[in-house]
Design an enzyme around this catalytic site. Sequence first.
Site, PDB file in Angstrom:
ATOM      1  N   GLU A   1      39.079  76.057  79.650  1.00 25.75           N
ATOM      2  CA  GLU A   1      37.957  75.409  78.961  1.00 25.75           C
ATOM      3  C   GLU A   1      38.227  75.206  77.476  1.00 25.75           C
ATOM      4  OE1 GLU A   1      33.174  76.259  78.256  1.00 25.75           O
ATOM      5  OE2 GLU A   1      34.409  77.651  79.370  1.00 25.75           O
ATOM      6  N   ASP A   2      38.890  76.190  76.833  1.00 23.60           N
ATOM      7  CA  ASP A   2      38.978  76.194  75.372  1.00 23.60           C
ATOM      8  C   ASP A   2      40.361  75.871  74.809  1.00 23.60           C
ATOM      9  OD1 ASP A   2      36.320  76.933  75.394  1.00 23.60           O
ATOM     10  OD2 ASP A   2      36.724  79.082  75.151  1.00 23.60           O
TER      11      ASP A   2
ATOM     12  N   ASP B   1       7.611 108.179  86.444  1.00 26.83           N
ATOM     13  CA  ASP B   1       9.056 108.306  86.623  1.00 26.83           C
ATOM     14  C   ASP B   1       9.833 107.990  85.352  1.00 26.83           C
ATOM     15  OD1 ASP B   1       8.324 105.654  86.707  1.00 26.83           O
ATOM     16  OD2 ASP B   1       9.754 105.107  88.270  1.00 26.83           O
TER      17      ASP B   1
END
Length: 363
Positions: free
Chosen positions: A92-93, A276
């Site tokens: 992608e980069d 709880d």
Amino acid sequence: MYQIDEKREELEIQAKYEELMDEVRKIKVLTQQEEDDIFRAYSIAKQAHSGTRRKSGEPYIFHPLAVALIAVKEVGLGPIAAICALLHDVVEDTDISLDQLRLIFGDRVAVIVDGVTKIEDISALQQVESKQAENYRKILLSMCKDAYVIFLKLCDRLHNMRTLGSMKDTKKLAISSETQYLYIPLAHRLGLYSIKTELEELVMRYTNPIKYAEIEAKINESMGTEAKLQECLMSPICQMLDRHGYRYRIKTRIKSVYSCFKKMENKHVDFDEIYDLYAMRIILDVPSDVEKEECFRVYAMISQQFPPNPNRFRDWITVPKSNGYESLQTTVMTPIGRWVEVQIRSERMDNVAEKGMAAHFLY
């Protein structure tokens, strides 16, 4: 403000890689081919992202290394996940193509990397919904080819959320929104409890900071109670388990800020009415063919010593949850007048509860 120091950064990068390799080796004994492929993926990613920095100022290679470490250490995936996590932003980069990765690492790595690659960064709030839908579609289609895609997408998103502080406010809100509506439900459905819980916490911190700080302060105020609970609940239970010859581990936890918020909102109760808030988990090291019987036996022993709340007993062992979660859950009254949730499960059940469908891959 991040201070750039290239010598220090180089040492940190090498240390992170060595930590990753140590964790992968804990998963399985690596073949020489696997050792070489992980190093090759690391070298390619390091070179491809050389000179590139994240918004925080850190070298970009910190991110794929962190994603790979989450995949291996926190989810329990092996060498293929490490390789794909290291390479997940390369196509992608950078100028490296998917075909090049296919030639080097084979079809499976190429398919996973392609599936993990984002459609497009979120650039405007009004575009979030359509991009969420497109990312969701791509994830589902990629999962048909290899389920590792979704695990790595979640690891990638978790690290992005952990490092969101350096982004602009609009970006923080956009990414948090996408995480809330897409990634948290996926983590829940896959049974990745730890990742789901942390994502919920991080999203609330950015989308509802005032309420987050308010509940966090109340949790911190109650921290002194934990030592008293250790003495009046955990010690007697440990003595009881020791007397009966059990091998076991005990974990304790305080309910997360987000979980407290949701309970207060859904049940219309105040913070002090959360039963709880404290929980103790008993993890039995027993053979799988007797694990159910032993969990019920331990439950019976605890119930005889500490009064249980009959309305808060949950049997997720006889009929597990849809995501594979198995555990006995009861809430008992302690001598100091506090209700504490006690969870009883085997080592196998705990692994599935923490790592969900990823644990099924390992088994």
